[in-house]
Design an enzyme around this catalytic site. Structure first.
Site, PDB file in Angstrom:
ATOM      1  N   HIS A  37     -13.831 -15.022  18.159  1.00 28.21           N
ATOM      2  CA  HIS A  37     -14.933 -15.804  17.593  1.00 28.21           C
ATOM      3  C   HIS A  37     -15.231 -15.282  16.194  1.00 28.21           C
ATOM      4  CE1 HIS A  37     -16.845 -12.195  19.211  1.00 28.21           C
ATOM      5  NE2 HIS A  37     -17.688 -12.347  18.199  1.00 28.21           N
ATOM      6  N   HIS A 120     -15.032 -13.126   9.757  1.00 29.85           N
ATOM      7  CA  HIS A 120     -13.767 -12.605  10.273  1.00 29.85           C
ATOM      8  C   HIS A 120     -13.687 -12.835  11.783  1.00 29.85           C
ATOM      9  CE1 HIS A 120     -16.635  -9.406  11.180  1.00 29.85           C
ATOM     10  NE2 HIS A 120     -15.816  -9.069  12.165  1.00 29.85           N
TER      11      HIS A 120
END
Length: 177
Positions: A37, A120
């Site tokens: 995620h 990220h």
């Protein structure tokens, strides 16, 4: 008290492409693909009242879907690497969405996030990985060809306090429209 955070889910096909980078780095604890995620805002261990207020405020967000681009591999931690990541291009859309989450969570009574937002996907948590081994790993792998997907929603995840995170449970989903 639930441990909560908001995030953009990584689609299965993108997760599978990123999973090809698993292995070959001593000291890495690889994140399960289904737990990939992009964290937008960590809420932490909050009581039910704060969790409900956060969920209500997040439901008021009105933003359009947007493209998310993954542009390579990197590591966080510098001289003491602590995570191997897939870098996400910091587009205006993702930066504005994250900033709105930050404003709303402060309105819900949470303290300001102290770390600068760097979008990220965490691929591995690193323990005792030498900076040289991480640099060699990154030099050999280079990272994925540019991967992209359309973010159609964001979610509130709950997690249990564990080493490496996960499993994560979607507590609420908010469509981008």
């Amino acid at each position: 008290m639930p441990r909560l955070f908001t995030a953009i889910e990584v689609p299965e096909d993108i997760g599978l492409a990123l999973s090809g980078y698993r292995g070959g780095l001593s000291g890495a604890r690889w994140i399960d693909v289904e737990n990939y995620h992009i964290t937008l805002r960590f809420l932490g261990d909050v009581d039910e009242d704060v969790a409900q207020e956060a969920a209500l405020l997040l439901g008021k967000i009105r933003r359009q879907p947007f493209d998310v681009a993954i542009e390579g591999l990197d590591a966080f931690g510098g001289a003491r690497p602590r995570a191997l990541i897939a870098k996400v291009a910091p587009s205006p859309a993702i930066l504005e969405l994250q900033a709105e989450h930050e404003r709303l969570m402060r309105r819900a009574g949470l303290p300001a996030e102290s770390r600068k937002f760097t979008p990220h996907v965490t691929l591995a948590r690193l323990r005792d990985a030498s900076p040289r081994a991480v640099a060699d790993y990154l030099g050999l792998r280079g990272g994925p060809a540019r991967l992209s997907f359309r973010a159609e929603q964001f979610v509130i995840y709950s997690s249990r306090d564990s080493v490496g995170g996960g499993p994560y449970v979607v507590e609420a989903a908010y469509p981008l429209r």
